[in-house]
Structures are given as C-alpha cells and as structure tokens.
Design an enzyme around this catalytic site. Structure first.
Site, short mmCIF file in Angstrom:
data_model
loop_
_atom_site.label_atom_id
_atom_site.label_comp_id
_atom_site.label_asym_id
_atom_site.label_seq_id
_atom_site.Cartn_x
_atom_site.Cartn_y
_atom_site.Cartn_z
N SER A 28 62.07 16.64 28.13
CA SER A 28 61.17 17.68 27.25
C SER A 28 60.86 18.79 28.44
O SER A 28 61.82 18.78 29.46
CB SER A 28 59.77 17.20 26.85
N ASN A 29 59.97 19.50 28.07
CA ASN A 29 59.69 20.65 29.22
C ASN A 29 58.24 20.89 29.28
O ASN A 29 57.34 20.28 28.39
CB ASN A 29 60.34 22.05 28.88
N HIS A 30 57.63 21.98 30.09
CA HIS A 30 56.23 22.18 30.03
C HIS A 30 55.49 22.92 29.18
O HIS A 30 54.17 23.30 29.31
CB HIS A 30 55.97 22.73 31.43
N ALA B 68 60.00 26.45 22.90
CA ALA B 68 60.91 25.88 24.16
C ALA B 68 61.53 24.97 23.67
O ALA B 68 61.58 23.78 24.02
CB ALA B 68 60.00 25.63 25.42
#
Ligand code: CTP
Length: 407
Positions: free
Chosen positions: A222-224, A288
């Site tokens: 995943s991402n932030h 995102a």
C-alpha cells in the site's frame, strides 16, 4: 434497473428499514437482499411484534448490521441516543410493512420502540408501505392516520389488491420487494436533484485514499495516503449541492455529511466502483492507486523459511486513463499528479496522456504538502494552458479552492 450490478445509483446509499409486526414482514428479507446487492448499506429497526414473524437474526445477517428493537435495550450500558444517530444516518427511511398499529403510533408521534422513535428523528424522506387486512386498511381510522402522515410529508405506497393472510380478497397486500426497491431508488434520486448550490443537479465522483494489494491473507502492498485531500474535496462538492459519490480505499476518516461512500480495498475494486459511476459530470481522482499488484495472491500465509523471496508484480489498470479515454462531452475530469521530480513536465504529460481537463500537481516530499492530514501546496494546470499556483493551505481550503477554480 438491475439490482444485481453495483452500477445502480444505490451504491453506498444508507437505507433504514423499519419492520412492524405483520405477516408481510417475511418479505423484508428479500427487500434487504435487493438493497445489499445494489451496494447500499442497510440497517433495520423492528417493533417487538415484528420479531414474531421474522427473526432479528435473519434480518441482521442479511443486512450485516445490528438490528434495533427497543430504545433502551436490556444489558445496554453505553449510549442510549441510537434513535438520534440512526435517524441522522439514513438517506431514506422505509417502513415496510407498516401495520395499522404502527401507522397509528406514527401519526400520533408515539415513540415506544426504535422504529417509532427514529420516525421522529429522521431528517430523510420516509416511505410508508402499509400492509394489513382489507377491513383494517379501509377503516376510517387508518385512512385518517395515513392522511395525517402524508400531510406531514411522508410518502406512501398504496397496498396491493389480492389474497390476504385472513383468506379474504381485498386491498392490503404489501407491494413486492422489487417495487419497494424501485420506489426507494426514485425517492433517493429526487432527493439528490432537489439540492441547491452551484453544483446542484450535478453528479460528482471522487476517489480517495490508498489501495491495498494483497500478497497473502495477512500482508499487502500500500502507500501512505491518508485520504484527507479526497475527503475534503468530496465534502466541498456536497456543500456546493452536488450528489457526491466517494469511492474510498481504506482510511480511518469519517464520511463527510451528505456524501455517499463506497468502500473498496484494491485497485481492481476501485476500478469497478469508479466505472460504475462513469456517468458523473465531474470526476476527481484523488486516490493514490497502487500501480502494481502481486501477480498471484497466496491463499495461506507465506511462512518464513530463511530463504529470500522475489515478489512478482503486474501493473494495475490506470483508472483515470480509462475514464479519460471514454470521456463524454458533459464531463470534466481531473487527476492528481504526485511528483517528486520534474513536476510541471510530468503533470503536463499526464494531463495530455490521460485526456484530462485539469491536473493538480503536488509533491509528496515537500514540507507541508502531499500525503497526510494538515496542509498541501498544489498547482492547478488546465488543458487550456491555465496555471494556478496556490500557496500552502490547510487541505479543506485547498479543496475549496480547487472546486472554485474547476467548476
Ligand atoms: N491513477 C489511477 N489509476 C492508477 C494509477 C493512478 O486512476 N492505477 C490516477 C491517480 O488517482 C491520479 C493520477 O492517476 O489522479 C496520477 O497518479 P500518479 O500516481 O501521480 O501517477 P501515475 O499515473 O501512477 O504515474 P507515475 O507513477 O509514473 O507517476
């Protein structure tokens, strides 16, 4: 409308169903199933008598939510204000079947169960579906109660003619679940259209948050992204009177007031949910989205065995590019460009490549910009060559400024 596809306008809608004690209560199981298949959220309030006809376990299982019966349930030590929060939660409150007894209580303003109490707190449209024996239905008391409720703004679906539980033939049957489902959908569409503001009558699709790409049952990539920027844009569009659908990856944020939220996890799910709303007038892709996903997902947890591993990744679908490719004349499509290097050039390239009207450039490594709550600093670039550089601002103000500029 086909309730089996998530493309219906019910995706993310909040349906509150009040079930009172009549034989037709069993039909609500099917009604809940239709709403759930259409992607709606369903909560159920039952009168104590209704539980004699259909169990809370059945309706709770189908709705995937707790069923509410009493205002003050036994063994409840926490909040007693659920009748208020449920009423505010709902986009539409359907009482089906509405028995003669329940109609009488609703007309007099009684609040002796969750079902009747919520009728006083709900601010959404209320749809009453009376069902009872013929003589009760045509009795002047029932007719008067229905007239009172209509005069106060409740919508009423007439009972149908046919064979009744008593064996008599007459008017009093609950309409079929499909008919109630379609009527609820019409009511919700009308409610969206009647909003006011510069975006009234417009449908806005916003995507927000990260996506998660599963590696095995316990791990993911995943991402932030916190989802804050997308949620603020959705909030701002709703305040401007738009019908807003927020397709959200996993976040801990509260759904903004007046926004329909559709939860997704992976890029593939986000693609399906966004495509289902591709008739929107304004599309703002803030999410995102993961660019890569594991080529295979292990069914069981991958155990460590001391050896190193290579994860094979494959590209995900570029949702924004796909929406840009099928862009319709009435649509405005806006993308975000998250760039650490050569921002302007990369953003302009994405604007063109994805067939967008605007692209919003931001830098995730710049102080006070990019991911996370707080502030952002963005530059808006249009396909007509307009460039608007905004100063660093709190994200709610950035959202306002973006909507002001693009709409
Ligand atoms: N986007 C999308 N689907 C993807 C990837 C990105 O819809 N699979 C959208 C994002 O929501 C954003 C825009 O495309 O609005 C640009 O995303 P960004 O991550 O900046 O760029 P990418 O297109 O992924 O390209 P790159 O990673 O090479 O910068």
């Amino acid at each position: 409308m086909n309730p089996t596809t998530p493309s219906s306008n019910l995706a993310g809608r909040r349906i509150l169903l009040g079930v009172s004690g009549g034989i037709a209560a069993y039909k609500t199981a099917e009604l809940i199933r239709l709403f759930k298949k259409a992607g709606a959220q369903v909560k159920v309030a039952m009168t104590p008598d209704a539980t004699r006809f259909v169990t809370p376990l059945t309706l709770g299982t189908l709705s995937e939510n707790e069923v509410f019966i009493e205002i003050f349930p036994e063994n409840e030590s926490g909040s007693w204000t659920k009748h208020v929060s449920l009423g505010l939660w709902a986009d539409v409150y359907i009482v089906a079947p509405a028995t003669a007894q329940t109609l009488s209580k609703l007309a007099s303003g009684a609040c002796d169960s969750m079902l009747t109490a919520v009728a006083l707190t709900a601010r959404c449209p209320m749809l009453l579906c009376p069902a009872m024996d013929h003589d009760m239905y045509v009795h002047p008391a029932t007719i008067e109660n229905l007239n009172t409720l209509r005069a106060r703004g409740s919508l009423v679906m007439d009972a149908e003619h046919g064979e009744l539980a008593s064996g008599l033939i007459g008017q009093g049957r609950l309409p079929e679940p499909q008919a109630i489902f379609e009527r609820a959908n019409e009511i919700l569409e009308a409610a969206s259209r009647s909003k006011t503001g510069p975006l009234a009558g417009k449908k806005v699709l916003v995507t927000a948050g990260p996506t998660r790409e599963a590696i095995d049952p316990v791990r993911y990539i995943s991402n932030h992204s916190s989802g804050t920027m997308g949620y603020e844009i959705a909030r701002s569009a709703a305040r401007r009177g738009a019908e807003v659908i927020l397709v959200s990856g996993p976040t801990s944020l509260k759904t903004p007031e007046g926004v329909r939220r559709v939860d997704v996890v992976s890029a593939a799910e986000m693609h399906r949910a966004a495509t289902a709303q591709n008739d929107a007038d304004l599309i703002i892709m803030v999410a995102a989205v993961a660019d890569f996903t594991p080529a295979t997902v292990a069914h069981s947890k991958i155990k460590k065995d001391g050896s190193s591993r290579t994860l094979q990744l494959e590209p995900t679908i570029d949702i924004l590019a796909a929406l840009g490719k099928s862009k319709r004349p009435h649509q405005t499509i806006i993308g975000f460009a998250l760039e650490t290097d050569d921002g302007m050039a990369n953003a302009q390239d994405k604007l063109k490549r994805k067939n967008l009207d605007w692209i919003i450039l931001n830098n995730p490594v710049e102080e006070g910009a990019g991911f996370g709550p707080g502030t952002n600093r963005v530059t808006l670039i249009s396909n007509q060559g307009t460039v608007i550089e905004l100063p660093k601002m709190p994200k709610d103000e950035v959202a306002e400024a973006i909507l002001e500029s693009v709409s």
